[in-house]
Write a protein that holds these residues in place. Structure first.
Motif, PDB file in Angstrom:
ATOM      1  N   ASN A 260       5.025 -24.202  64.168  1.00 12.92           N
ATOM      2  CA  ASN A 260       4.541 -24.849  65.995  1.00 12.92           C
ATOM      3  C   ASN A 260       6.011 -25.692  66.794  1.00 12.92           C
ATOM      4  O   ASN A 260       6.761 -26.113  66.105  1.00 12.92           O
ATOM      5  N   GLN A 261       6.191 -25.462  67.204  1.00 11.94           N
ATOM      6  CA  GLN A 261       7.291 -26.074  68.528  1.00 11.94           C
ATOM      7  C   GLN A 261       6.386 -26.479  70.163  1.00 11.94           C
ATOM      8  O   GLN A 261       5.871 -26.052  70.151  1.00 11.94           O
ATOM      9  N   VAL A 262       7.856 -27.924  70.064  1.00  8.42           N
ATOM     10  CA  VAL A 262       7.825 -28.448  70.902  1.00  8.42           C
ATOM     11  C   VAL A 262       9.006 -27.967  71.940  1.00  8.42           C
ATOM     12  O   VAL A 262       9.616 -27.981  71.635  1.00  8.42           O
ATOM     13  N   LEU A 263       9.115 -28.079  72.926  1.00 10.75           N
ATOM     14  CA  LEU A 263      10.341 -27.914  74.000  1.00 10.75           C
ATOM     15  C   LEU A 263       9.572 -28.828  75.604  1.00 10.75           C
ATOM     16  O   LEU A 263       9.012 -28.633  76.036  1.00 10.75           O
ATOM     17  N   ARG A 264      10.981 -28.849  75.838  1.00  9.63           N
ATOM     18  CA  ARG A 264      10.974 -29.463  77.818  1.00  9.63           C
ATOM     19  C   ARG A 264      10.922 -28.256  78.404  1.00  9.63           C
ATOM     20  O   ARG A 264       9.783 -28.301  78.680  1.00  9.63           O
ATOM     21  N   THR A 265      11.642 -27.500  78.728  1.00  7.88           N
ATOM     22  CA  THR A 265      11.634 -26.468  79.765  1.00  7.88           C
ATOM     23  C   THR A 265      11.804 -24.933  79.417  1.00  7.88           C
ATOM     24  O   THR A 265      13.145 -24.915  77.993  1.00  7.88           O
ATOM     25  N   LEU A 266      10.807 -24.563  79.717  1.00  9.42           N
ATOM     26  CA  LEU A 266      11.038 -22.402  78.784  1.00  9.42           C
ATOM     27  C   LEU A 266      10.624 -22.153  79.749  1.00  9.42           C
ATOM     28  O   LEU A 266       9.682 -21.649  81.152  1.00  9.42           O
ATOM     29  N   GLY A 267      11.738 -20.793  80.061  1.00  5.82           N
ATOM     30  CA  GLY A 267      11.588 -19.874  81.242  1.00  5.82           C
ATOM     31  C   GLY A 267      12.366 -18.513  80.516  1.00  5.82           C
ATOM     32  O   GLY A 267      13.238 -18.983  79.700  1.00  5.82           O
ATOM     33  N   VAL A 268      11.452 -17.507  80.899  1.00  3.47           N
ATOM     34  CA  VAL A 268      11.823 -16.407  80.628  1.00  3.47           C
ATOM     35  C   VAL A 268      11.604 -15.220  81.254  1.00  3.47           C
ATOM     36  O   VAL A 268      10.651 -15.354  81.955  1.00  3.47           O
ATOM     37  N   THR A 269      12.552 -14.971  81.119  1.00  6.93           N
ATOM     38  CA  THR A 269      11.840 -13.508  82.294  1.00  6.93           C
ATOM     39  C   THR A 269      12.618 -12.519  81.303  1.00  6.93           C
ATOM     40  O   THR A 269      13.287 -11.748  80.809  1.00  6.93           O
ATOM     41  N   ASN A 270      11.372 -11.242  81.839  1.00  2.73           N
ATOM     42  CA  ASN A 270      11.532  -9.798  80.990  1.00  2.73           C
ATOM     43  C   ASN A 270      11.456 -10.150  79.706  1.00  2.73           C
ATOM     44  O   ASN A 270      11.949  -8.966  79.131  1.00  2.73           O
ATOM     45  N   VAL A 271      11.320 -10.624  78.947  1.00  6.51           N
ATOM     46  CA  VAL A 271      10.986 -10.791  77.343  1.00  6.51           C
ATOM     47  C   VAL A 271       9.606 -10.615  76.779  1.00  6.51           C
ATOM     48  O   VAL A 271       8.655 -11.244  77.407  1.00  6.51           O
ATOM     49  N   THR A 272       9.519 -10.613  75.668  1.00  5.70           N
ATOM     50  CA  THR A 272       8.572  -9.966  74.763  1.00  5.70           C
ATOM     51  C   THR A 272       8.289 -11.326  73.990  1.00  5.70           C
ATOM     52  O   THR A 272       8.986 -10.579  72.832  1.00  5.70           O
ATOM     53  N   VAL A 273       7.443 -11.636  74.321  1.00  3.08           N
ATOM     54  CA  VAL A 273       7.203 -12.999  73.363  1.00  3.08           C
ATOM     55  C   VAL A 273       6.078 -12.572  72.322  1.00  3.08           C
ATOM     56  O   VAL A 273       5.104 -12.403  72.571  1.00  3.08           O
ATOM     57  N   THR A 274       5.970 -13.312  71.036  1.00  6.75           N
ATOM     58  CA  THR A 274       4.495 -12.696  70.473  1.00  6.75           C
ATOM     59  C   THR A 274       4.852 -14.280  69.430  1.00  6.75           C
ATOM     60  O   THR A 274       5.791 -14.668  68.709  1.00  6.75           O
ATOM     61  N   GLN A 275       4.055 -15.304  70.028  1.00  2.00           N
ATOM     62  CA  GLN A 275       3.226 -16.850  70.004  1.00  2.00           C
ATOM     63  C   GLN A 275       2.510 -16.528  68.653  1.00  2.00           C
ATOM     64  O   GLN A 275       1.395 -17.004  68.534  1.00  2.00           O
ATOM     65  N   ASN A 276       3.410 -16.466  67.579  1.00  2.00           N
ATOM     66  CA  ASN A 276       2.123 -16.938  66.142  1.00  2.00           C
ATOM     67  C   ASN A 276       2.373 -18.461  65.948  1.00  2.00           C
ATOM     68  O   ASN A 276       1.915 -18.856  65.104  1.00  2.00           O
ATOM     69  N   LEU A 279       2.756 -24.025  70.406  1.00  2.00           N
ATOM     70  CA  LEU A 279       3.818 -24.115  71.826  1.00  2.00           C
ATOM     71  C   LEU A 279       3.192 -25.096  72.422  1.00  2.00           C
ATOM     72  O   LEU A 279       2.245 -24.789  73.585  1.00  2.00           O
ATOM     73  N   SER A 280       4.450 -26.394  72.985  1.00  3.89           N
ATOM     74  CA  SER A 280       3.255 -27.601  74.011  1.00  3.89           C
ATOM     75  C   SER A 280       5.024 -27.401  74.538  1.00  3.89           C
ATOM     76  O   SER A 280       5.560 -27.710  73.660  1.00  3.89           O
ATOM     77  N   VAL A 281       4.821 -27.575  76.219  1.00  6.45           N
ATOM     78  CA  VAL A 281       6.474 -27.585  76.674  1.00  6.45           C
ATOM     79  C   VAL A 281       5.687 -28.167  77.876  1.00  6.45           C
ATOM     80  O   VAL A 281       4.776 -28.157  78.418  1.00  6.45           O
ATOM     81  N   ASP A 282       6.524 -29.119  78.220  1.00 10.11           N
ATOM     82  CA  ASP A 282       6.372 -29.758  79.862  1.00 10.11           C
ATOM     83  C   ASP A 282       6.656 -28.586  80.658  1.00 10.11           C
ATOM     84  O   ASP A 282       5.531 -28.819  81.864  1.00 10.11           O
ATOM     85  N   GLU A 283       7.373 -28.004  80.647  1.00 17.82           N
ATOM     86  CA  GLU A 283       7.709 -27.246  81.892  1.00 17.82           C
ATOM     87  C   GLU A 283       8.000 -25.591  81.566  1.00 17.82           C
ATOM     88  O   GLU A 283       8.284 -25.060  80.570  1.00 17.82           O
ATOM     89  N   LEU A 284       6.760 -24.586  81.800  1.00 16.43           N
ATOM     90  CA  LEU A 284       6.987 -23.203  81.908  1.00 16.43           C
ATOM     91  C   LEU A 284       6.928 -22.392  83.117  1.00 16.43           C
ATOM     92  O   LEU A 284       6.088 -22.512  83.419  1.00 16.43           O
TER      93      LEU A 284
END
Length: 455
Positions: A260-276, A279-284
């Motif tokens: 489990n994860q809390v982040l402020r700002t998260l930006g991903v470009t051309n990433v393969t994300v597997t979210q197990n 996840l809580s973010v302010d800005e995505l």
């Protein structure tokens, strides 16, 4: 910092000796060597010895070597030794390429190569020296350089395998094509790595100010705290909490989130994300690539998904408002959806995975523009008739020489997946409950095209 030990021997082979030089001036055009004795069949090579120089001025075109020795078959090569140079002025000597503490080579297998030794460079005018672990052309396939000493100096790792067993408090850790294992707590102001891998064990708590990694396979087994984090390419396996005060940016590669994860700002470009993990973010911001949501994902202040990204939703999704915009990305919605407004525009696609029956939209308003669609073609069942027959659902599939199956499902309340032909899937299932639908695009649930003997 003060190397005085003789190099360790291999089986029947000696390590390098010990040299200490204290001089006001050294002009080195030849060599200072303390390397191990070459091994043989079943006889491991000797390790490099110790060279300690305390000089006023160091100049020349020569070399300093405390290398591990190569070996024959079925034996390990020797590790590099230790070199420490204290100087007032070394501007006339190449401190990078002129000094080597490389591990030896094993012709049997690269995993039997010796580890790099250590180089300590100290300008007497500066409060701290530098620690250099450079296995140069020998690379990082062999054994590791284990550092049990507490380090406060800047650290440079090049083409080497290193394991930090003692605490690290350093302004700089710079790694190029290294294999790094952090097995103790570390506080680093500036951590950068290009190529190779970095592993935080469960003991390897890491606190950094700025962290930049490129084409690194990162395994996070303990907590990570950073002001900012940028990752390009490579992979990130996150098995512990990450605390980032500012932005997290990832470009290319893969990220597996398993906590489990809390982040402020998260930006991903051309990433393969597997979210197990949740996840809580302010800005995505998600641009291109793919994101598989297996646990709840929430963006509280802002979100943007674009660039042909694919979002595979197997768990809850919460956005800043009850409205969602699918513009130039694909939404594989495998759970029921409740929104005020859903707009599918600019080539947006909504679908579900095969054999999923939960694509139910309950919305106030649904808009599908002329370039966009809800399309669950070929997302139905695969089980079907024998060869040569088509799939059945509202009617029976065509017969060539095999017999198609009977019709099934409810004509008033259709909720069943389309029946497959032989080796081909039927159409999927879509249910829309809406106050208003503007349909300028398409809603499609067609079967998969057949082939030879496949209906």
């Amino acid at each position: 910092r003060e190397p005085e030990a003789l190099g360790g021997g291999g089986y029947g082979r000696r390590g390098g000796g010990r040299v200490k030089i204290v001089s006001g001036s050294v002009v080195l055009d030849g060599s200072i060597i303390s390397s191990g004795q070459t091994g043989a069949y079943r006889a491991g090579g000797g390790a490099g010895g110790s060279i300690w120089m305390d000089v006023g001025t160091l100049s020349g075109t020569g070399s300093i070597r405390a290398n591990g020795a190569a070996t024959g078959s079925y034996a390990g090569a020797g590790a590099g030794g230790r070199v420490a140079i204290y100087y007032d002025d070394a501007s006339g000597f190449d401190l990078f390429s002129g000094i080597r503490t490389m591990g030896g080579d094993s012709p049997h297998h690269a995993s039997y190569d010796g580890a790099s030794g250590t180089i300590y460079l100290k300008d007497n005018a500066e409060p701290l020296g530098r620690v250099v672990i450079n296995n140069a052309s020998q690379g990082s396939a062999g054994n590791s350089t284990d550092i049990a000493t507490t380090l406060v100096e800047p650290i440079i790792v090049n083409n080497a395998k290193v394991r930090f067993l003692g605490a690290v408090t350093s302004a700089v850790l710079s790694v190029t094509n290294g294999v790094v294992t952090l097995d103790a707590e570390a506080t680093i102001a500036d951590l950068s790595q290009r190529g190779g891998s970095f592993t935080q064990t469960t003991n390897g708590l890491l606190s950094v100010t700025d962290m930049v990694v490129s084409n690194v396979n990162y395994t996070q087994g303990a907590g990570l705290t950073a002001d900012s984090l940028s990752a390009t390419g490579g992979s990130w396996a996150q098995n512990a909490t990450m605390t980032v005060l500012d932005d997290v940016t990832m470009d290319g590669g893969s990220w597996v989130l398993s906590t489990n994860q809390v982040l402020r700002t998260l930006g991903v470009t051309n990433v393969t994300v597997t979210q197990n993990g949740e996840l809580s973010v302010d800005e995505l911001r998600v641009t291109g690539g793919s994101w598989t949501i297996n646990e709840a994902l929430g963006a509280s202040n802002a979100y943007e998904i674009s660039g042909g990204a694919t979002l595979v939703q197997n768990a809850g999704l919460t956005l800043p408002s009850p409205d969602i915009l699918v513009s130039n990305w694909t939404w594989r919605a495998n759970v029921a959806q409740t929104w005020d407004t859903v707009e599918i525009v600019s080539g947006g696609v909504v679908t579900h995975d095969a054999n999923i029956t939960d694509l139910v939209f309950t919305v106030t308003s649904l808009l599908i523009d002329g370039s966009s669609r809800i399309d669950v073609t070929s997302k139905g069942t695969l089980n079907g008739p024998p060869a040569y027959a088509g799939g059945s659902h509202g009617g029976r599939g065509g017969n060539y020489s095999g017999a198609s199956l009977p019709t099934f499902g409810d004509l008033r309340e259709p909720e069943t997946l389309g029946g497959g032909g032989y080796g081909r899937r039927g159409g999927g299932r879509v249910k829309i409950v809406a106050g208003s639908v503007v349909l300028d695009g398409s809603i499609i649930s067609s079967g998969q095209t057949g082939a030879y003997r496949a209906g």
